[in-house]
Design a protein around this motif. Structure first.
Motif, PDB file in Angstrom:
ATOM      1  N   GLU A  79      36.919  34.835  54.250  1.00  0.00           N
ATOM      2  CA  GLU A  79      37.737  36.026  54.516  1.00  0.00           C
ATOM      3  C   GLU A  79      37.806  36.998  53.344  1.00  0.00           C
ATOM      4  O   GLU A  79      37.774  38.194  53.525  1.00  0.00           O
ATOM      5  CB  GLU A  79      39.145  35.603  54.924  1.00  0.00           C
ATOM      6  CG  GLU A  79      39.175  34.862  56.241  1.00  0.00           C
ATOM      7  CD  GLU A  79      40.502  34.192  56.519  1.00  0.00           C
ATOM      8  OE1 GLU A  79      41.334  34.056  55.582  1.00  0.00           O
ATOM      9  OE2 GLU A  79      40.707  33.795  57.670  1.00  0.00           O
ATOM     10  N   ASN A  80      37.922  36.496  52.146  1.00  0.00           N
ATOM     11  CA  ASN A  80      38.028  37.375  50.970  1.00  0.00           C
ATOM     12  C   ASN A  80      36.709  37.484  50.198  1.00  0.00           C
ATOM     13  O   ASN A  80      36.698  37.990  49.081  1.00  0.00           O
ATOM     14  CB  ASN A  80      39.157  36.925  50.052  1.00  0.00           C
ATOM     15  CG  ASN A  80      38.945  35.528  49.507  1.00  0.00           C
ATOM     16  OD1 ASN A  80      37.900  34.922  49.733  1.00  0.00           O
ATOM     17  ND2 ASN A  80      39.923  35.013  48.784  1.00  0.00           N
ATOM     18  N   GLU A  81      35.647  36.994  50.799  1.00  0.00           N
ATOM     19  CA  GLU A  81      34.286  37.050  50.235  1.00  0.00           C
ATOM     20  C   GLU A  81      34.139  36.280  48.926  1.00  0.00           C
ATOM     21  O   GLU A  81      33.224  36.547  48.148  1.00  0.00           O
ATOM     22  CB  GLU A  81      33.826  38.494  50.063  1.00  0.00           C
ATOM     23  CG  GLU A  81      33.709  39.235  51.372  1.00  0.00           C
ATOM     24  CD  GLU A  81      33.040  40.592  51.234  1.00  0.00           C
ATOM     25  OE1 GLU A  81      32.950  41.134  50.109  1.00  0.00           O
ATOM     26  OE2 GLU A  81      32.584  41.104  52.264  1.00  0.00           O
ATOM     27  N   SER A  82      35.024  35.327  48.664  1.00  0.00           N
ATOM     28  CA  SER A  82      34.907  34.560  47.422  1.00  0.00           C
ATOM     29  C   SER A  82      33.661  33.683  47.418  1.00  0.00           C
ATOM     30  O   SER A  82      33.021  33.519  46.374  1.00  0.00           O
ATOM     31  CB  SER A  82      36.164  33.728  47.175  1.00  0.00           C
ATOM     32  OG  SER A  82      36.413  32.859  48.250  1.00  0.00           O
TER      33      SER A  82
END
Length: 135
Positions: A79-82
């Motif tokens: 979701e947060n592209e981590s």
């Protein structure tokens, strides 16, 4: 038009898949771990498995997902592209194909976690990663 579920490469050109999965065998192991209470959801185990394999810097180029099972929209898992950012920084050879790499890391990580639990009757993350945390 067919959905792209496998990495397509031709002369070094790759397509970053939109949905991530794992092999059928690792999916069964992940379901078993959820059933036994190690994870509340499959996606939690998937994320931890990918994180473990990434931290251990396991080579994935030759890893094949046998009987690949499509599980999630990649954006829902990352979701947060981590994962995307981490993979592209630590493994620049997978830049532009981070989702392809993510599912391979998850597949390998599930085996690592499953084997740890089978060998020790528990999931001890500190013990599992003790050699990797000092790098």
């Amino acid at each position: 038009m067919a959905e792209i579920n496998e990495e397509i490469t031709e002369e070094g050109i790759g397509v970053n898949i939109k949905n991530v999965g794992i092999s059928e065998d690792m999916h069964q192991k992940l379901e078993q771990l959820v059933d036994e209470g190690y994870f509340s959801k499959l996606q939690d185990g998937y994320r931890l498995a990918a994180s473990v394999a990434i931290l251990k810097k396991i080579p994935i180029s030759d890893h094949k997902l046998l009987k690949r099972k499509n599980l999630y929209d990649a954006a829902g898992v990352d979701e947060n592209e981590s994962f995307r950012k981490t993979i592209s920084q630590i493994f620049p050879e997978h830049k532009g194909k981070e989702n392809n790499a993510l599912e391979k890391f998850a597949d390998i990580g599930i085996k690592i976690i499953f084997d740890e639990i089978m060998d020790n009757d528990e999931l001890d993350i500190k013990s599992l990663l003790k050699d990797d945390l000092n790098d």
